[in-house]
Design a protein around this motif. Structure first.
Motif, PDB file in Angstrom:
ATOM      1  N   ASP A 122      35.342  31.927   8.979  1.00 27.48           N
ATOM      2  CA  ASP A 122      35.192  33.365   9.190  1.00 27.48           C
ATOM      3  C   ASP A 122      36.165  34.188   8.352  1.00 27.48           C
TER       4      ASP A 122
ATOM      5  N   ALA B 121      37.929  35.923   5.022  1.00 25.32           N
ATOM      6  CA  ALA B 121      37.381  36.607   3.843  1.00 25.32           C
ATOM      7  C   ALA B 121      37.848  35.912   2.569  1.00 25.32           C
TER       8      ALA B 121
ATOM      9  N   LYS C 199      32.067  37.974   2.765  1.00 25.93           N
ATOM     10  CA  LYS C 199      32.369  38.743   3.969  1.00 25.93           C
ATOM     11  C   LYS C 199      32.217  40.239   3.684  1.00 25.93           C
TER      12      LYS C 199
ATOM     13  N   PRO D 103      37.988  43.274   2.760  1.00 22.86           N
ATOM     14  CA  PRO D 103      37.295  42.578   3.851  1.00 22.86           C
ATOM     15  C   PRO D 103      38.254  41.953   4.867  1.00 22.86           C
TER      16      PRO D 103
ATOM     17  N   SER E 183      38.707  42.818   8.946  1.00 21.00           N
ATOM     18  CA  SER E 183      38.670  41.832  10.029  1.00 21.00           C
ATOM     19  C   SER E 183      39.784  42.080  11.037  1.00 21.00           C
TER      20      SER E 183
END
Length: 289
Positions: free
Chosen positions: A52, A54, A60, A149, A153
């Motif tokens: 998950d 970037a 992402k 990105p 997050s």
């Protein structure tokens, strides 16, 4: 006797086969897979966390915008307008605070508090902006990631601040920062050294910080987040190698420009080379977290 024989034959008989349908698809009934709770599958959880991130080329999503609010040394939730657009540049220090009760408690036990994450922006060789962080999102490696990105997050989990570099890096300083970031990518997160911050043998103390916790550059095989930021700054020539104490510095010290530690309070001053911390959001309205 006959009823008993019939009962015995019934109990001992093979179970009736599953009545498959006469028309396609000729499949057996679906039985849900039994899964262990995630707490018992740490490897799978870690794989999912890494997937998950970037990472370069991971695709992402980038934020729809990038804005800085007015700078302040306050760690509150207020968004101080007006905003201005923000474009990451090498040397910018990014800090964040999520809602993790565990990490907040660990930092409190170490004598500090929010923010609990710190990272530094650098330029990839192709000119795009990356960000270097040790242990992003509770993973166990130092990672280089796509800057915006990755910041998004953290915004999705809490608050993000930027200490923008007020004095742009020279080409040589930026190249050194890039060299350090790429060299430390995939090195270990210093979990053991971070845990020692909760013990009497840590490198941070009223007297000992003057003598221990000095920079090690690329000699270390592992780093924790604020340690990595300070080591990167020393390597790039942005911080004084004689007075910087990477393994005694916490994210809050980088945020506040002051510290409860007397040595750091005297020597660790990011201003005026860095602007005061400004809240970063992906929107220019007050609907951000």
């Amino acid at each position: 006797m006959l009823p008993l024989c019939l009962a015995a034959l019934t109990l001992g008989a093979d179970p009736a086969p599953y009545p498959y349908p006469d028309t396609p698809p000729l499949t057996p009934p679906y039985v849900a897979e039994k899964r262990l709770p995630s707490i018992f599958t740490p490897k799978q959880r870690m794989i999912a966390k890494v997937a998950d991130l970037a990472l370069p080329g991971a695709g992402k999503p980038a934020p729809c915008g990038s804005y800085l609010w007015q700078p302040s040394y306050e760690l509150d939730f207020e968004l101080r307008g007006p905003t201005r657009e923000y474009v990451p540049q090498p040397g910018d220090i990014v800090l964040s605070a999520d809602g993790s009760v565990f990490w907040k408690l660990m930092h409190n036990l170490a004598g500090t508090s929010h923010p609990t994450h710190s990272m530094i922006v650098f330029a990839y060789p192709d000119g795009s902006m990356g960000i270097l962080e040790a242990g992003p999102h509770d993973t166990l490696k130092c990672r280089t990631m796509e800057a915006l990105p990755h910041m998004l997050s953290y915004e999705n989990e809490g608050r993000v601040w930027v200490r923008r570099r007020a004095v742009p890096l020279t080409a040589e300083e930026s190249a050194r920062l890039t060299e350090f970031a790429l060299a430390t990518n995939l090195r270990k997160f210093a979990l053991g050294r971070l845990a020692r911050q909760l013990t009497p043998i840590r490198s941070r103390g009223p007297l000992r910080t003057a003598f221990v916790g000095k920079p090690h550059g690329l000699e270390r095989e592992s780093y924790f987040c604020s340690e990595l930021v300070c080591e990167a700054c020393v390597y790039a020539g942005l911080m004084n190698p004689c007075t910087t104490r990477p393994s005694a510095t916490y994210p809050r010290d980088l945020f506040m420009d002051r510290s409860l530690n007397p040595y750091l309070n005297r020597h660790l001053k990011l201003a005026p080379c860095w602007d005061p911390p400004a809240r970063w959001t992906s929107t220019a309205c007050g609907c951000a977290k």
